[in-house]
Design a protein around this motif. Sequence first.
Motif, PDB file in Angstrom:
ATOM      1  N   ILE A   1       0.879  -1.111  -0.040  1.00 35.25           N
ATOM      2  CA  ILE A   1      -0.015  -0.153   0.217  1.00 35.25           C
ATOM      3  C   ILE A   1       0.745   1.180   0.036  1.00 35.25           C
ATOM      4  O   ILE A   1       0.645   2.221  -0.515  1.00 35.25           O
ATOM      5  CB  ILE A   1      -0.991  -0.085   1.217  1.00 35.25           C
ATOM      6  N   ASP A   2       2.015   1.046   0.519  1.00 36.31           N
ATOM      7  CA  ASP A   2       2.900   2.347   0.512  1.00 36.31           C
ATOM      8  C   ASP A   2       3.665   2.474  -0.881  1.00 36.31           C
ATOM      9  O   ASP A   2       3.661   3.576  -1.384  1.00 36.31           O
ATOM     10  CB  ASP A   2       4.059   2.131   1.561  1.00 36.31           C
ATOM     11  N   TRP A   3       3.622   1.434  -1.478  1.00 38.86           N
ATOM     12  CA  TRP A   3       4.071   1.477  -2.956  1.00 38.86           C
ATOM     13  C   TRP A   3       3.349   1.984  -3.845  1.00 38.86           C
ATOM     14  O   TRP A   3       3.365   2.984  -4.355  1.00 38.86           O
ATOM     15  CB  TRP A   3       4.531  -0.157  -3.225  1.00 38.86           C
ATOM     16  N   ALA A   4       1.805   1.724  -3.509  1.00 41.05           N
ATOM     17  CA  ALA A   4       0.980   2.333  -4.306  1.00 41.05           C
ATOM     18  C   ALA A   4       0.698   3.797  -4.024  1.00 41.05           C
ATOM     19  O   ALA A   4       0.335   4.754  -4.853  1.00 41.05           O
ATOM     20  CB  ALA A   4      -0.686   1.670  -3.936  1.00 41.05           C
ATOM     21  N   ASN A   5       0.812   4.041  -2.595  1.00 42.30           N
ATOM     22  CA  ASN A   5       0.809   5.651  -2.149  1.00 42.30           C
ATOM     23  C   ASN A   5       1.969   6.394  -3.082  1.00 42.30           C
ATOM     24  O   ASN A   5       1.756   7.686  -3.196  1.00 42.30           O
ATOM     25  CB  ASN A   5       1.177   5.740  -0.892  1.00 42.30           C
ATOM     26  N   GLU A   6       3.170   5.784  -3.338  1.00 40.43           N
ATOM     27  CA  GLU A   6       4.225   6.387  -4.162  1.00 40.43           C
ATOM     28  C   GLU A   6       3.711   6.927  -5.333  1.00 40.43           C
ATOM     29  O   GLU A   6       4.155   7.901  -5.715  1.00 40.43           O
ATOM     30  CB  GLU A   6       5.247   5.704  -4.472  1.00 40.43           C
ATOM     31  N   PHE A   7       2.764   6.326  -6.007  1.00 41.68           N
ATOM     32  CA  PHE A   7       2.165   6.559  -7.065  1.00 41.68           C
ATOM     33  C   PHE A   7       0.778   7.435  -7.033  1.00 41.68           C
ATOM     34  O   PHE A   7      -0.066   7.526  -8.130  1.00 41.68           O
ATOM     35  CB  PHE A   7       1.710   5.408  -8.293  1.00 41.68           C
ATOM     36  N   ARG A   8       0.565   7.987  -5.941  1.00 40.15           N
ATOM     37  CA  ARG A   8      -0.832   8.567  -5.669  1.00 40.15           C
ATOM     38  C   ARG A   8      -2.142   7.630  -6.167  1.00 40.15           C
ATOM     39  O   ARG A   8      -2.937   8.442  -6.471  1.00 40.15           O
ATOM     40  CB  ARG A   8      -0.737   9.950  -6.324  1.00 40.15           C
ATOM     41  N   LEU A   9      -1.986   6.534  -5.653  1.00 35.53           N
ATOM     42  CA  LEU A   9      -2.951   5.605  -6.214  1.00 35.53           C
ATOM     43  C   LEU A   9      -4.222   5.009  -5.036  1.00 35.53           C
ATOM     44  O   LEU A   9      -5.060   4.670  -5.494  1.00 35.53           O
ATOM     45  CB  LEU A   9      -2.584   4.164  -6.444  1.00 35.53           C
TER      46      LEU A   9
END
Length: 205
Positions: A166-174
């Motif tokens: 989820i942190d990875w997704a947050n890096e892409f503002r997803l």
Amino acid sequence: MKLYGFAATRTLRALWGLKELDLDFEFIPVNLLKGEHKLPDFLSINPAGKVPVLIDGDRIIPESAAIVLYLADKYPDKGLLPTDLEERGQAYRWIMFAVTELEQPLWRITRHSFLYPEDKRLPADMALAREEFADMAAILDKHLEGRQFIVGDKITVADCVTAWLIDWANEFRLIDNFPQLRAYLERMYARPNAPQRIAEARAAA
């Protein structure tokens, strides 16, 4: 135990399991930017040339989710894997959901953003991957309503596998439009045993 890994990769997921279980281990950095994952010594450990890899005595366990599950099985008294069969089944379910439905579109976005040579990047595939991620993220976001953790009332393997993603997704503002996922991300990284955030690990590499 030894953990071979690097910076802001899925190494952080394996670190989460090790830290939550409060285990002693040696961290051995494998610098992907310098190509150390392609050297014969490392390929003899993991022919796929990827991190993380856990070595526990004679056992060699690659794949971050497998590492977390292995550790939880080895130390059942720590409670990272539910003893109740129903909850355990749900933990397995959400782990599979994370690594198939959520992680795969994130990989496609990452590859087409900067990993592939510029002439091989496909903006259209990135757009499709963003849509696919959003569809699946909505399912987890709904599931987390009224919950602190993905399964049961305490952290489990499902959280160790999913929170980093989820942190990875947050890096892409997803996850901007998913309030439960945003709150979950903050709760998980507020834990004293949480690893570095992806941005912090990248900056320190």
